[in-house]
Scaffold this active site. Sequence first.
Site, mmCIF file in Angstrom:
data_model
loop_
_atom_site.group_PDB
_atom_site.id
_atom_site.type_symbol
_atom_site.label_atom_id
_atom_site.label_comp_id
_atom_site.label_asym_id
_atom_site.label_seq_id
_atom_site.Cartn_x
_atom_site.Cartn_y
_atom_site.Cartn_z
ATOM 1 N N TYR A 1 48.945 51.024 32.341
ATOM 2 C CA TYR A 1 50.288 51.512 32.663
ATOM 3 C C TYR A 1 51.153 50.356 33.163
ATOM 4 C CZ TYR A 1 53.847 54.521 34.895
ATOM 5 O OH TYR A 1 55.031 55.132 35.281
ATOM 6 N N ILE B 1 66.451 61.152 23.413
ATOM 7 C CA ILE B 1 65.708 61.121 24.689
ATOM 8 C C ILE B 1 64.250 61.483 24.413
ATOM 9 C CG2 ILE B 1 65.691 61.903 27.095
ATOM 10 C CD1 ILE B 1 68.466 63.277 26.384
ATOM 11 N N ASN C 1 61.930 57.441 27.734
ATOM 12 C CA ASN C 1 61.433 57.998 29.001
ATOM 13 C C ASN C 1 59.972 58.456 28.918
ATOM 14 O OD1 ASN C 1 61.719 59.729 31.639
ATOM 15 N ND2 ASN C 1 61.157 61.189 30.033
ATOM 16 N N THR D 1 56.565 64.704 39.868
ATOM 17 C CA THR D 1 56.369 65.188 38.495
ATOM 18 C C THR D 1 54.871 65.265 38.202
ATOM 19 O OG1 THR D 1 56.262 63.001 37.522
ATOM 20 C CG2 THR D 1 58.461 63.965 37.723
ATOM 21 N N LYS E 1 54.372 48.680 31.186
ATOM 22 C CA LYS E 1 55.711 48.694 31.780
ATOM 23 C C LYS E 1 56.228 47.258 31.964
ATOM 24 C CE LYS E 1 56.267 53.207 32.348
ATOM 25 N NZ LYS E 1 57.201 53.977 31.517
HETATM 26 N N1 NAP Z 1 56.997 60.211 38.394
HETATM 27 C C1 NAP Z 1 57.025 59.023 38.935
HETATM 28 O O1 NAP Z 1 56.763 58.857 40.151
HETATM 29 C C2 NAP Z 1 57.410 57.837 38.112
HETATM 30 C C3 NAP Z 1 57.407 56.585 38.743
HETATM 31 C C4 NAP Z 1 57.794 55.466 38.025
HETATM 32 C C5 NAP Z 1 58.159 55.613 36.703
HETATM 33 N N2 NAP Z 1 58.138 56.828 36.100
HETATM 34 C C6 NAP Z 1 58.518 56.907 34.692
HETATM 35 O O2 NAP Z 1 59.429 57.961 34.479
HETATM 36 C C7 NAP Z 1 59.292 58.446 33.146
HETATM 37 C C8 NAP Z 1 59.133 59.958 33.142
HETATM 38 O O3 NAP Z 1 57.925 60.284 33.818
HETATM 39 P P1 NAP Z 1 57.659 61.693 34.518
HETATM 40 O O4 NAP Z 1 57.219 61.386 35.868
HETATM 41 O O5 NAP Z 1 58.791 62.620 34.263
HETATM 42 O O6 NAP Z 1 56.356 62.146 33.676
HETATM 43 P P2 NAP Z 1 55.844 63.565 33.170
HETATM 44 O O7 NAP Z 1 56.358 64.658 34.004
HETATM 45 O O8 NAP Z 1 54.381 63.411 33.001
HETATM 46 O O9 NAP Z 1 56.541 63.685 31.722
HETATM 47 C C9 NAP Z 1 56.183 62.813 30.704
HETATM 48 C C10 NAP Z 1 56.932 63.176 29.429
HETATM 49 O O10 NAP Z 1 56.490 62.263 28.409
HETATM 50 C C11 NAP Z 1 56.108 63.011 27.264
HETATM 51 N N3 NAP Z 1 55.028 62.379 26.528
HETATM 52 C C12 NAP Z 1 53.845 61.934 27.020
HETATM 53 N N4 NAP Z 1 53.058 61.520 26.013
HETATM 54 C C13 NAP Z 1 53.766 61.712 24.861
HETATM 55 C C14 NAP Z 1 53.482 61.507 23.500
HETATM 56 N N5 NAP Z 1 52.298 61.052 23.074
HETATM 57 N N6 NAP Z 1 54.442 61.802 22.588
HETATM 58 C C15 NAP Z 1 55.634 62.286 22.979
HETATM 59 N N7 NAP Z 1 55.960 62.510 24.266
HETATM 60 C C16 NAP Z 1 55.028 62.233 25.188
HETATM 61 C C17 NAP Z 1 55.637 64.366 27.815
HETATM 62 O O11 NAP Z 1 55.796 65.367 26.822
HETATM 63 P P3 NAP Z 1 54.583 66.069 26.015
HETATM 64 O O12 NAP Z 1 53.378 66.053 26.898
HETATM 65 O O13 NAP Z 1 55.116 67.431 25.708
HETATM 66 O O14 NAP Z 1 54.416 65.239 24.783
HETATM 67 C C18 NAP Z 1 56.616 64.596 28.961
HETATM 68 O O15 NAP Z 1 57.782 65.213 28.484
HETATM 69 C C19 NAP Z 1 58.085 57.703 32.562
HETATM 70 O O16 NAP Z 1 58.520 56.618 31.791
HETATM 71 C C20 NAP Z 1 57.347 57.203 33.781
HETATM 72 O O17 NAP Z 1 56.579 56.056 33.526
HETATM 73 C C21 NAP Z 1 57.767 57.945 36.773
#
Ligand code: NAP
Length: 260
Positions: free
Chosen positions: A150, A6, A83, A187, A154
């Site tokens: 972005y 993950i 993710n 988030t 995607k």
């Molecule tokens: N939140 C929404 O409304 C939403 C909507 C549509 C889709 N999504 C998708 O859902 C998924 C999870 O998003 P989220 O909302 O949970 O985002 P988030 O809270 O910002 O978390 C993003 C995660 O990705 C990791 N990450 C980012 N850059 C990285 C890197 N260079 N190397 C390794 N890990 C990295 C971060 O860990 P570190 O910073 O510790 O590396 C963090 O654990 C994503 O694919 C996002 O596109 C979210």
Amino acid sequence: MKYFIITGTSRGIGESIAEQLISPEHYLLCISRERNMKLISKSNNIEYIEFDLNQIDQIESLMDRIFNSIDLSNAVGIYLINNASMIAPVAFIDTATVKDITGNINVNLLAPILLTSLLIKHTNNHLIEKRILNISSASVKNHHPGMSLYSAAKAGLDVFSQCVALEQNHSQAPVGIVSIWPGMIDTNLQREARNQDKATFPSAELFGMVKDAGMLSSPEETAQQIIEFLFKKDFEHGAVVDIYDYSKVQQHFDAPNETF
Ligand SMILES: NC(=O)c1ccc[n+]([C@@H]2O[C@H](COP(=O)([O-])OP(=O)(O)OC[C@H]3O[C@@H](n4cnc5c(N)ncnc54)[C@H](OP(=O)(O)O)[C@@H]3O)[C@@H](O)[C@H]2O)c1
């Protein structure tokens, strides 16, 4: 044992997915730059790998390391959840630096492509349940000025998943693959979108309105939906699946389709 790789488990949806997958029958390989100590404290079946997915040229050795930890002869299933993601740079494309553009596409598109390819390679000869979930976004169809990278990444992830699904139909030991749109979730990623300067990112206001209207899902409920999907009997191999009801948001704001 079921093995789960993950990415993005330090916070948000990825952290909740990992938390909910904790079980004596599950072994979790969690990847993010920041180590999630809270998660690690909850189980002995977690290997936490601090890794920057922008380091594209090291992903092959990352997967070698991961598959050294996995006893495939003893595995009943292996699952990859791509993710991890970033929305930065949130900027009109002529104002983004080459470094930031490359970083976005590396993390959002190239890293999941490489992890997918390597997972398939490492498990080619194993007739066990193998599934990949690529966490995508409705940003593929709902476009905002300032989020071109972005959305493009995607969209690429969706098409990549669909094409790989066709390839896997020719395999003796196929890997199931699905791209999933999780909705709008409370988030850090959402916070980053709504906290942008409205002068450079006009849609910041829209993101703020959705939060203020209480229409964001929680990471916990979204993770639950994603896990249910991951274990579904009919996995919908090759599909791009939208698990969020956008109509409630459109109706609430009386907004045309494809606004959010
Ligand atoms: N939140 C929404 O409304 C939403 C909507 C549509 C889709 N999504 C998708 O859902 C998924 C999870 O998003 P989220 O909302 O949970 O985002 P988030 O809270 O910002 O978390 C993003 C995660 O990705 C990791 N990450 C980012 N850059 C990285 C890197 N260079 N190397 C390794 N890990 C990295 C971060 O860990 P570190 O910073 O510790 O590396 C963090 O654990 C994503 O694919 C996002 O596109 C979210």
